[in-house]
Design an enzyme around this catalytic site. Structure first.
Site, PDB file in Angstrom:
ATOM      1  N   GLU A  76      52.588 -55.169 -10.502  1.00  0.00           N
ATOM      2  CA  GLU A  76      52.073 -53.960  -9.861  1.00  0.00           C
ATOM      3  C   GLU A  76      53.011 -52.778 -10.024  1.00  0.00           C
ATOM      4  OE1 GLU A  76      52.212 -55.887  -5.730  1.00  0.00           O
ATOM      5  OE2 GLU A  76      52.619 -53.810  -5.253  1.00  0.00           O
ATOM      6  N   CYS A  85      60.605 -62.602  -8.833  1.00  0.00           N
ATOM      7  CA  CYS A  85      62.029 -62.278  -8.672  1.00  0.00           C
ATOM      8  C   CYS A  85      62.735 -63.531  -8.181  1.00  0.00           C
ATOM      9  CB  CYS A  85      62.182 -61.161  -7.635  1.00  0.00           C
ATOM     10  SG  CYS A  85      63.885 -60.594  -7.395  1.00  0.00           S
ATOM     11  N   CYS A 143      65.576 -62.229  -1.373  1.00  0.00           N
ATOM     12  CA  CYS A 143      65.749 -61.408  -0.163  1.00  0.00           C
ATOM     13  C   CYS A 143      64.693 -61.809   0.874  1.00  0.00           C
ATOM     14  CB  CYS A 143      65.650 -59.920  -0.484  1.00  0.00           C
ATOM     15  SG  CYS A 143      66.941 -59.365  -1.610  1.00  0.00           S
ATOM     16  N   CYS A 166      61.323 -59.716   1.545  1.00  0.00           N
ATOM     17  CA  CYS A 166      60.617 -59.175   0.386  1.00  0.00           C
ATOM     18  C   CYS A 166      59.545 -60.139  -0.120  1.00  0.00           C
ATOM     19  CB  CYS A 166      61.632 -58.888  -0.723  1.00  0.00           C
ATOM     20  SG  CYS A 166      60.882 -58.219  -2.211  1.00  0.00           S
ATOM     21  N   GLY A 218      61.055 -57.428  -8.860  1.00  0.00           N
ATOM     22  CA  GLY A 218      62.101 -57.850  -9.788  1.00  0.00           C
ATOM     23  C   GLY A 218      63.437 -57.210  -9.525  1.00  0.00           C
ATOM     24  N   GLU A 219      64.475 -57.831 -10.069  1.00  0.00           N
ATOM     25  CA  GLU A 219      65.825 -57.279  -9.990  1.00  0.00           C
ATOM     26  C   GLU A 219      66.168 -56.767 -11.391  1.00  0.00           C
ATOM     27  OE1 GLU A 219      68.297 -56.281  -8.005  1.00  0.00           O
ATOM     28  OE2 GLU A 219      69.324 -55.869  -9.877  1.00  0.00           O
ATOM     29  N   SER A 251      67.126 -49.399  -8.893  1.00  0.00           N
ATOM     30  CA  SER A 251      67.521 -49.973  -7.611  1.00  0.00           C
ATOM     31  C   SER A 251      67.952 -51.419  -7.804  1.00  0.00           C
ATOM     32  CB  SER A 251      66.332 -49.897  -6.645  1.00  0.00           C
ATOM     33  OG  SER A 251      66.659 -50.515  -5.422  1.00  0.00           O
ATOM     34  N   SER A 276      70.608 -51.560  -2.763  1.00  0.00           N
ATOM     35  CA  SER A 276      69.965 -52.133  -1.583  1.00  0.00           C
ATOM     36  C   SER A 276      71.057 -52.747  -0.723  1.00  0.00           C
ATOM     37  CB  SER A 276      68.946 -53.197  -2.003  1.00  0.00           C
ATOM     38  OG  SER A 276      67.917 -52.580  -2.735  1.00  0.00           O
ATOM     39  N   LEU A 277      71.420 -52.009   0.307  1.00  0.00           N
ATOM     40  CA  LEU A 277      72.571 -52.382   1.121  1.00  0.00           C
ATOM     41  C   LEU A 277      72.127 -53.245   2.317  1.00  0.00           C
ATOM     42  CD1 LEU A 277      75.600 -51.928   1.462  1.00  0.00           C
ATOM     43  CD2 LEU A 277      75.089 -49.754   2.565  1.00  0.00           C
ATOM     44  N   HIS A 278      71.323 -52.652   3.171  1.00  0.00           N
ATOM     45  CA  HIS A 278      70.636 -53.351   4.274  1.00  0.00           C
ATOM     46  C   HIS A 278      71.528 -53.945   5.359  1.00  0.00           C
ATOM     47  CE1 HIS A 278      67.217 -52.601   1.820  1.00  0.00           C
ATOM     48  NE2 HIS A 278      67.323 -53.645   1.034  1.00  0.00           N
ATOM     49  N   ASN A 303      59.033 -53.255   6.143  1.00  0.00           N
ATOM     50  CA  ASN A 303      57.594 -53.427   6.043  1.00  0.00           C
ATOM     51  C   ASN A 303      57.312 -54.916   6.280  1.00  0.00           C
ATOM     52  OD1 ASN A 303      54.957 -52.713   5.389  1.00  0.00           O
ATOM     53  ND2 ASN A 303      55.638 -51.526   3.613  1.00  0.00           N
TER      54      ASN A 303
HETATM   55  N1  SAH Z   1      65.620 -55.795  -6.783  1.00  0.00           N
HETATM   56  C1  SAH Z   1      65.853 -54.408  -6.585  1.00  0.00           C
HETATM   57  C2  SAH Z   1      64.622 -53.537  -6.656  1.00  0.00           C
HETATM   58  C3  SAH Z   1      63.348 -54.008  -6.022  1.00  0.00           C
HETATM   59  S1  SAH Z   1      63.103 -53.865  -4.292  1.00  0.00           S
HETATM   60  C4  SAH Z   1      66.594 -54.184  -5.304  1.00  0.00           C
HETATM   61  O1  SAH Z   1      66.867 -55.133  -4.601  1.00  0.00           O
HETATM   62  O2  SAH Z   1      66.968 -53.046  -5.026  1.00  0.00           O
HETATM   63  C5  SAH Z   1      63.091 -52.161  -3.883  1.00  0.00           C
HETATM   64  C6  SAH Z   1      63.599 -51.896  -2.475  1.00  0.00           C
HETATM   65  O3  SAH Z   1      62.642 -52.302  -1.484  1.00  0.00           O
HETATM   66  C7  SAH Z   1      64.869 -52.658  -2.156  1.00  0.00           C
HETATM   67  O4  SAH Z   1      65.737 -51.839  -1.435  1.00  0.00           O
HETATM   68  C8  SAH Z   1      64.355 -53.787  -1.281  1.00  0.00           C
HETATM   69  O5  SAH Z   1      65.369 -54.324  -0.512  1.00  0.00           O
HETATM   70  C9  SAH Z   1      63.266 -53.076  -0.496  1.00  0.00           C
HETATM   71  N2  SAH Z   1      62.283 -53.938   0.132  1.00  0.00           N
HETATM   72  C10 SAH Z   1      61.698 -55.041  -0.346  1.00  0.00           C
HETATM   73  N3  SAH Z   1      60.817 -55.558   0.531  1.00  0.00           N
HETATM   74  C11 SAH Z   1      60.836 -54.752   1.593  1.00  0.00           C
HETATM   75  C12 SAH Z   1      60.146 -54.734   2.846  1.00  0.00           C
HETATM   76  N4  SAH Z   1      59.266 -55.683   3.157  1.00  0.00           N
HETATM   77  N5  SAH Z   1      60.414 -53.727   3.705  1.00  0.00           N
HETATM   78  C13 SAH Z   1      61.300 -52.767   3.395  1.00  0.00           C
HETATM   79  N6  SAH Z   1      61.976 -52.723   2.242  1.00  0.00           N
HETATM   80  C14 SAH Z   1      61.759 -53.699   1.355  1.00  0.00           C
END
Ligand code: SAH
Length: 353
Positions: free
Chosen positions: A100, A120, A124, A127, A167-168, A199, A222-224, A298
């Site tokens: 997508e 992927c 995470c 995700c 994907g990463e 990203s 993607s720190l989080h 989300n």
């Molecule tokens: N693999 C890469 C790019 C794909 S994800 C990465 O990790 O950055 C793109 C962004 O969306 C990342 O910051 C990921 O952590 C975030 N993400 C994925 N699922 C999510 C969700 N359910 N709610 C909020 N952010 C989300």
């Protein structure tokens, strides 16, 4: 090289650089300017087949068809948001995999968010893209075609590309760098590096390598979480790379490219949204020339993570600001058409089964 051949042993022409195409033309006994013409057809004009290349002789077009494959992704789904015009596209790949992409309209232009892998393997917790693991890497041509097909479908020029879909990207390094060179090529869409964003969840060795590619794109991390312990709860990759090393790689990237970084921080209620965590985050990011994007997580149905409360989000933002950190709360786009990353693909695949 193998992953650029189709079942009939034909080479994936859309993934070739102009130089490689030149060598191919030479091998076919053609003059080198042919390479430029063909490259422009594919990358500048988005040609979907050899037959449409009208300034190429029929004889050469036939030869091209024997030696190369030129596939266009097939759109199998489109959803348009009634709220903000955001569009989500589902594409079927040659081997039946589905990916997508998202098209978003901003005041500064149109942006496409592409996938870099089918599935992927980073795992995470919040995700949806990673729930079924990695199906396979995408080829450069398959990343390009997400942009080309969407540009054709909308009839509007794409000015920004973000590699933030499923994907990463740094786990598919060679193909992604190839994609970046092709999409920014002056004879292709010519999207400048500053309008390209990648990203990553923080693969440290590849971040260093990317800094040396002379591709000054925007890097989003993607720190989080502000510390390793919290980060390990959300992202298995945190068991492999320490936050300290990830942030050092960010600093190195900034020093090499001069590009400001983006730090993505998805707020999960009760996990990473406490005021003390905001303070810790501010301390760690000081002097890193970055911008923090706060994203209310989300929720996906397979996990029980919940979005932070509005006041917790606002408070978290205030703490960062008070400490001199650049921060925005990301505006949610297309909230009526398919939720979090990878959810649309997943529901489609479940329907197929
Ligand atoms: N693999 C890469 C790019 C794909 S994800 C990465 O990790 O950055 C793109 C962004 O969306 C990342 O910051 C990921 O952590 C975030 N993400 C994925 N699922 C999510 C969700 N359910 N709610 C909020 N952010 C989300």
């Amino acid at each position: 090289m193998l992953d650029r051949l189709d079942n009939a042993g034909r080479l994936d022409i859309k993934s070739l650089t102009l130089e490689e195409l030149g060598e191919e033309m030479e091998a076919l006994g053609e003059r080198s300017f042919r390479a430029k013409q063909i490259f422009e057809w594919i990358h500048g004009k988005g040609a979907e087949d050899f037959a449409s290349m009208t300034n190429i002789s029929a004889k050469l077009r036939e030869k091209l068809g024997e030696r190369f494959s030129l596939t266009a992704l097939e759109i199998v789904g489109e959803r348009i948001s009634a709220i903000d015009g955001t569009r989500k596209y589902l594409f079927r790949l040659e081997d039946g995999n589905v990916i997508e992409s998202v098209w978003m309209k901003y005041h500064h232009g149109n942006s496409v968010c592409i996938s870099s892998q089918a599935g992927c393997r980073m795992g995470c917790r919040f995700c949806a893209s990673t729930l079924d693991g990695l199906a396979r890497n995408l080829r450069a041509s398959e990343m390009l075609d997400q942009v080309y097909r969407i540009q054709a479908a909308t009839g509007e020029r794409v000015s920004n590309v973000v590699i933030m879909g499923s994907g990463e990207p740094l786990d598919n390094y060679e193909n992604v760098v190839r994609f970046l060179r092709l999409i920014s090529h002056e004879k292709g869409l010519h999207i400048s590096a500053r309008n390209l964003t990648l990203s990553t969840c923080g693969l440290v060795p590849q971040m260093h390598r990317l800094a040396g590619e002379e591709l000054p794109i925007t890097l989003a991390l993607s720190l989080h979480a502000p510390d390793d312990e919290t980060r390990r709860k959300l992202m298995p990759i945190a068991n492999t790379y320490k936050l300290e090393d990830v942030l050092a790689a960010c600093r190195y990237y900034y020093e090499q490219t001069g590009r400001r970084l983006t730090f993505e921080y998805s707020l999960v209620r009760g996990v990473n949204d406490a005021p003390e965590q905001g303070e810790t985050l501010a301390r760690r990011l000081k002097g890193l020339h970055g911008h923090v994007n706060l994203i209310p997580v989300n929720p996906i149905k397979e996990r029980d993570y919940v979005q932070s409360r509005r006041d917790a989000i606002q408070n978290f933002k205030n703490i960062l600001e008070k400490n001199g950190i650049n921060v925005t709360i990301r505006r949610e786009m297309g909230r009526d058409i398919g939720g979090a990353c990878g959810q649309l693909r997943k529901s489609y695949m479940e329907g197929e089964r």
